[in-house]
Scaffold this active site. Structure first.
Site, PDB file in Angstrom:
ATOM      1  N   TYR A   1      -3.274 -35.127 -28.361  1.00  0.00           N
ATOM      2  CA  TYR A   1      -2.164 -35.822 -27.705  1.00  0.00           C
ATOM      3  C   TYR A   1      -1.351 -34.855 -26.820  1.00  0.00           C
ATOM      4  O   TYR A   1      -0.688 -35.269 -25.883  1.00  0.00           O
ATOM      5  CB  TYR A   1      -1.213 -36.420 -28.750  1.00  0.00           C
ATOM      6  CG  TYR A   1      -1.623 -37.753 -29.342  1.00  0.00           C
ATOM      7  CD1 TYR A   1      -2.905 -38.286 -29.186  1.00  0.00           C
ATOM      8  CD2 TYR A   1      -0.697 -38.485 -30.085  1.00  0.00           C
ATOM      9  CE1 TYR A   1      -3.248 -39.509 -29.759  1.00  0.00           C
ATOM     10  CE2 TYR A   1      -1.032 -39.719 -30.652  1.00  0.00           C
ATOM     11  CZ  TYR A   1      -2.309 -40.224 -30.490  1.00  0.00           C
ATOM     12  OH  TYR A   1      -2.632 -41.431 -31.058  1.00  0.00           O
TER      13      TYR A   1
ATOM     14  N   CYS B   1       3.218 -36.202 -36.540  1.00  0.00           N
ATOM     15  CA  CYS B   1       2.729 -35.535 -35.339  1.00  0.00           C
ATOM     16  C   CYS B   1       3.959 -35.166 -34.516  1.00  0.00           C
ATOM     17  O   CYS B   1       4.732 -36.055 -34.140  1.00  0.00           O
ATOM     18  CB  CYS B   1       1.840 -36.504 -34.568  1.00  0.00           C
ATOM     19  SG  CYS B   1       1.283 -35.907 -32.975  1.00  0.00           S
TER      20      CYS B   1
ATOM     21  N   CYS C   1       3.646 -28.021 -34.751  1.00  0.00           N
ATOM     22  CA  CYS C   1       2.555 -28.996 -34.613  1.00  0.00           C
ATOM     23  C   CYS C   1       1.914 -29.097 -35.982  1.00  0.00           C
ATOM     24  O   CYS C   1       1.672 -28.065 -36.629  1.00  0.00           O
ATOM     25  CB  CYS C   1       1.544 -28.508 -33.585  1.00  0.00           C
ATOM     26  SG  CYS C   1      -0.031 -29.417 -33.598  1.00  0.00           S
ATOM     27  N   THR C   2       1.642 -30.318 -36.422  1.00  0.00           N
ATOM     28  CA  THR C   2       1.179 -30.489 -37.803  1.00  0.00           C
ATOM     29  C   THR C   2      -0.257 -30.001 -38.012  1.00  0.00           C
ATOM     30  O   THR C   2      -0.712 -29.891 -39.151  1.00  0.00           O
ATOM     31  CB  THR C   2       1.306 -31.960 -38.241  1.00  0.00           C
ATOM     32  OG1 THR C   2       0.618 -32.791 -37.297  1.00  0.00           O
ATOM     33  CG2 THR C   2       2.759 -32.375 -38.320  1.00  0.00           C
TER      34      THR C   2
ATOM     35  N   ASP D   1      -1.241 -39.454 -37.125  1.00  0.00           N
ATOM     36  CA  ASP D   1      -1.270 -38.250 -36.291  1.00  0.00           C
ATOM     37  C   ASP D   1      -2.388 -38.459 -35.266  1.00  0.00           C
ATOM     38  O   ASP D   1      -3.192 -39.386 -35.394  1.00  0.00           O
ATOM     39  CB  ASP D   1      -1.564 -37.025 -37.177  1.00  0.00           C
ATOM     40  CG  ASP D   1      -1.690 -35.737 -36.372  1.00  0.00           C
ATOM     41  OD1 ASP D   1      -0.873 -35.521 -35.456  1.00  0.00           O
ATOM     42  OD2 ASP D   1      -2.611 -34.945 -36.644  1.00  0.00           O
ATOM     43  N   SER D   2      -2.450 -37.550 -34.294  1.00  0.00           N
ATOM     44  CA  SER D   2      -3.546 -37.612 -33.327  1.00  0.00           C
ATOM     45  C   SER D   2      -4.881 -37.265 -33.965  1.00  0.00           C
ATOM     46  O   SER D   2      -5.920 -37.485 -33.363  1.00  0.00           O
ATOM     47  CB  SER D   2      -3.261 -36.624 -32.200  1.00  0.00           C
ATOM     48  OG  SER D   2      -3.139 -35.319 -32.742  1.00  0.00           O
TER      49      SER D   2
HETATM   50  N1  DGL Z   1      -0.671 -32.703 -34.693  1.00  0.00           N
HETATM   51  C1  DGL Z   1      -0.017 -32.913 -33.487  1.00  0.00           C
HETATM   52  C2  DGL Z   1       1.380 -32.386 -33.418  1.00  0.00           C
HETATM   53  O1  DGL Z   1       1.985 -32.254 -34.449  1.00  0.00           O
HETATM   54  C3  DGL Z   1      -0.682 -33.089 -32.189  1.00  0.00           C
HETATM   55  C4  DGL Z   1      -1.724 -32.176 -31.720  1.00  0.00           C
HETATM   56  C5  DGL Z   1      -2.345 -32.771 -30.508  1.00  0.00           C
HETATM   57  O2  DGL Z   1      -2.943 -33.823 -30.640  1.00  0.00           O
HETATM   58  O3  DGL Z   1      -2.213 -32.203 -29.420  1.00  0.00           O
HETATM   59  O4  DGL Z   1       1.890 -32.117 -32.384  1.00  0.00           O
END
Ligand code: DGL
Length: 271
Positions: free
Chosen positions: A41, A72, A183-184, A9-10
């Site tokens: 991200y 992610c 978003c996770t 993930d980010s």
């Molecule tokens: N956890 C991420 C997702 O599921 C990304 C959040 C991010 O880095 O902007 O989208």
């Protein structure tokens, strides 16, 4: 521990998926990488997200992982097709906003999705809505800044509540009765989201479904660990390892000490 499954993930958000995988598949050995040096991200271009995701996948494969979970939504929306094309022999599981269960649940005919800007603007989300909405209105709300706040550990700050109220209350006025966490990172503030949304709105996240999907895929590819094997979780980050402690604790995860991975000048990742 020789890892078998790579998860990335980010930042810390994908740990919500790692927790569901630990629970559903306790015999599996997991390597988690959080790219906290590059979070969020959701404010980056597709090109950047593809480059990071490709380098992370290479690093995870070099550590011995045989399948990869893109934990992610943003990276899945932007990079999953490119990853599958570049690593055709690797089974990937990606995230997809849980529009389908929300549509199945709704009685008002209006559901909401909270996600990063990149996910809200992605073709991947448009495709999911097209496939599953069936006349249900799907309100897509970008939440710039939210993942970064969560990644920084600001889970109970009044500022986060103000942001969430500004996004969720207009959806309540439009009568949503299901709200998808796309978003996770967002499940880490689920209690706050539930408090704002109220008892009439079901909050939906796909972590358990992702863990089930991974289990099926491992069986299909003959990659499942033997039942009763000793599973585990090791964590790596390109950011500050100390950041992981509170989240691992919140999720009831035991990962030992978190290790540091380094981005190299040539764009590769060293774990
Ligand atoms: N956890 C991420 C997702 O599921 C990304 C959040 C991010 O880095 O902007 O989208």
């Amino acid at each position: 521990m020789d890892p078998r499954i790579g998860i990335f993930d980010s930042g810390i958000g994908g740990l919500t998926i790692a927790a569901a995988i630990r629970q559903a598949l306790p015999a599996e050995r997991l390597l988690y990488f959080g790219d906290n040096a590059h979070v969020p991200y959701g404010e980056r271009t597709a090109g950047e997200i593809i480059a990071f995701s490709t380098a992370i996948t290479e690093a995870l494969l070099a550590k011995g992982c045989r399948s990869i979970v893109v934990a992610c939504n943003t990276a899945s929306s932007a990079a999953l097709n490119a990853l599958r094309a570049q690593f055709p022999h690797v089974p990937f599981v990606g995230m997809e906003p849980a529009v389908k269960p929300a549509v199945e649940h709704t009685r008002t005919g209006v559901v909401g999705v909270l996600a990063t800007r990149a996910t809200v603007e992605s073709k991947a989300l448009a495709d999911v809505v097209e496939r599953f909405a069936h006349g249900v209105e799907v309100i897509r709300q970008a939440c710039p800044g939210l993942a970064a706040h969560i990644d920084a550990g600001h889970l109970d700050e009044p500022e986060v509540e103000v942001l969430l109220r500004n996004w969720i209350e207009p959806m309540l006025e439009r009568n949503i009765d299901a709200l998808v966490l796309g978003c996770t990172h967002y499940p880490l503030v689920r209690p706050l989201i539930e408090k704002i949304a109220g008892p009439g709105v079901r909050v939906i996240e796909p972590a358990a479904a992702i863990a089930r999907r991974l289990g099926q895929l491992l069986h299909q590819h003959g990659l499942a660990a033997p039942p009763g094997a000793q599973g585990g979780l090791a964590c790596w980050t390109s950011g500050e390892p100390g950041r992981f402690g509170p989240v691992l604790e919140q999720l009831g995860l035991d990962a030992g000490s978190v290790r540091k991975g380094w981005w190299q000048e040539d764009g590769s990742l060293k774990l």
